[in-house]
Design an enzyme around this catalytic site. Structure first.
Site, PDB file in Angstrom:
ATOM      1  N   ASP A  36       0.857  -1.184   0.000  1.00  0.00           N
ATOM      2  CA  ASP A  36       0.000   0.000   0.000  1.00  0.00           C
ATOM      3  C   ASP A  36       0.897   1.240   0.000  1.00  0.00           C
ATOM      4  O   ASP A  36       1.206   1.801   1.039  1.00  0.00           O
ATOM      5  CB  ASP A  36      -0.929  -0.001   1.219  1.00  0.00           C
ATOM      6  N   HIS A  37       1.324   1.612  -1.194  1.00  0.00           N
ATOM      7  CA  HIS A  37       2.162   2.797  -1.397  1.00  0.00           C
ATOM      8  C   HIS A  37       1.646   3.558  -2.604  1.00  0.00           C
ATOM      9  O   HIS A  37       0.843   3.054  -3.389  1.00  0.00           O
ATOM     10  CB  HIS A  37       3.621   2.402  -1.641  1.00  0.00           C
ATOM     11  N   GLY A 104       4.241   3.740   8.830  1.00  0.00           N
ATOM     12  CA  GLY A 104       4.673   4.522   7.675  1.00  0.00           C
ATOM     13  C   GLY A 104       6.165   4.772   7.724  1.00  0.00           C
ATOM     14  O   GLY A 104       6.724   5.071   8.776  1.00  0.00           O
ATOM     15  N   GLU A 106       9.904   6.343   5.695  1.00  0.00           N
ATOM     16  CA  GLU A 106      10.485   7.630   5.330  1.00  0.00           C
ATOM     17  C   GLU A 106      10.820   7.685   3.846  1.00  0.00           C
ATOM     18  O   GLU A 106      11.653   8.471   3.417  1.00  0.00           O
ATOM     19  CB  GLU A 106      11.743   7.876   6.170  1.00  0.00           C
ATOM     20  N   GLY A 172       9.890  -1.635  17.422  1.00  0.00           N
ATOM     21  CA  GLY A 172      10.370  -1.107  18.687  1.00  0.00           C
ATOM     22  C   GLY A 172       9.417  -1.394  19.825  1.00  0.00           C
ATOM     23  O   GLY A 172       8.299  -1.896  19.615  1.00  0.00           O
TER      24      GLY A 172
END
Length: 299
Positions: A36-37, A104, A106, A172
């Site tokens: 999904d870009h 999302g 970078e 993370g």
């Protein structure tokens, strides 16, 4: 048992792509995915089609295989209209839709609608995005005023009988905690960091990737325990986060699926090989992997 899936990048016109989605089902893959870009990495100047209509079309020409986003993000999604897209995909697929979600990245399309947020902002936005989307897909009316999103009497009619599974990408502690608290599954590519001392030795880098993946899996165990989950997360590993492309050969993919299953991953995903560039590999490797699926799915 381990489920095996394949990613089809949204680059082919539908006249070509249709047969690939059908083939993935016929070969026995458990799920099939697309990115999904708006555009992506080294493929930024190549053909790239929209995610939602592609998955809707794939749902209409398949019957069994699960279909998903790998992964949708708030970089260019607002939860209210996207919630309607999810409702539609879930309906067209007959409940086969898997909603992969991430904070999302970078990359090129991170700032296409405006200045890209900081990492801290992306994490907070992701938490809010997941919370709002969850409410939208479980309640007929939603009102929300937050740091990043507003919804004023947003309607979801009909409310899905069962909310599509939320599969959250997490690397993370904070996003792992979110996945453990709000998700139905955890999505990971493993670590993308390659130390200088192994950067010229892809086999050493590959083994380091597996070692770091084991550490991440243990961290997710801790996050699930802290969240007090009664049902464990399904765990989705994309093998192609590793330094060696999974379908360089069928044997590489089979070994990777076996190692992932031993680490507790319930679902393993590869990419449909491209002719050149990223994810380039022989088509026969995918065909040989498909032939081996019954044994792998019994792991």
């Amino acid at each position: 048992m381990v489920a095996v899936g394949v990613v089809l990048l949204p680059q082919d016109r539908w006249a070509v792509a249709r047969d690939k989605w059908r083939q993935a089902e016929e070969w026995g893959f458990d799920h099939a995915w697309t990115y999904d870009h708006l555009s992506w990495r080294t493929l930024v100047d190549e053909p790239w089609f929209a995610t939602v209509p592609l998955l809707a079309a794939a749902a209409a020409v398949t019957e069994r295989i699960q279909l998903g986003t790998f992964v949708a993000s708030p970089n260019f999604r607002h939860p209210v209209p996207f919630g309607k897209d999810v409702l539609g995909l879930d309906d067209i697929s007959g409940g086969r839709f898997l909603l992969g979600l991430g904070a999302g990245g970078e990359g090129f399309d991170a700032g296409v609608l405006g200045p890209a947020p900081t990492r801290g902002e992306r994490t907070r936005r992701f938490e809010e995005f997941v919370d709002v989307l969850d409410h939208l897909l479980t309640q007929p009316r939603t009102d929300h005023a937050g740091e990043f999103y507003e919804a004023h009497d947003a309607r979801m009619i009909p409310v899905p009988a069962t909310r599509p599974p939320f599969l959250l990408a997490a690397a993370g502690p904070r996003t792992m905690a979110l996945a453990a608290r709000r998700g139905d599954g955890w999505v990971t590519y493993g670590s993308s960091f390659v130390p200088d001392e192994v950067s010229d030795d892809r086999h050493a880098a590959h083994e380091l990737w597996w070692a770091e993946l084991a550490t991440a899996s243990a961290q997710m165990d801790e996050a699930e325990t802290a969240a007090g989950r009664s049902t464990p997360l399904r765990r989705y590993l994309n093998l192609d986060g590793a330094p060696i492309f999974s379908l360089e050969s069928a044997q590489v993919a089979i070994e990777g699926i076996e190692r992932a299953a031993a680490l507790g991953f319930t679902d393993v995903i590869v990419h449909w090989p491209r002719d050149e560039g990223i994810y380039a590999g022989p088509q026969r490797a995918l065909e040989e992997l498909a032939a081996a699926l019954p044994g792998l799915q019994a792991l």
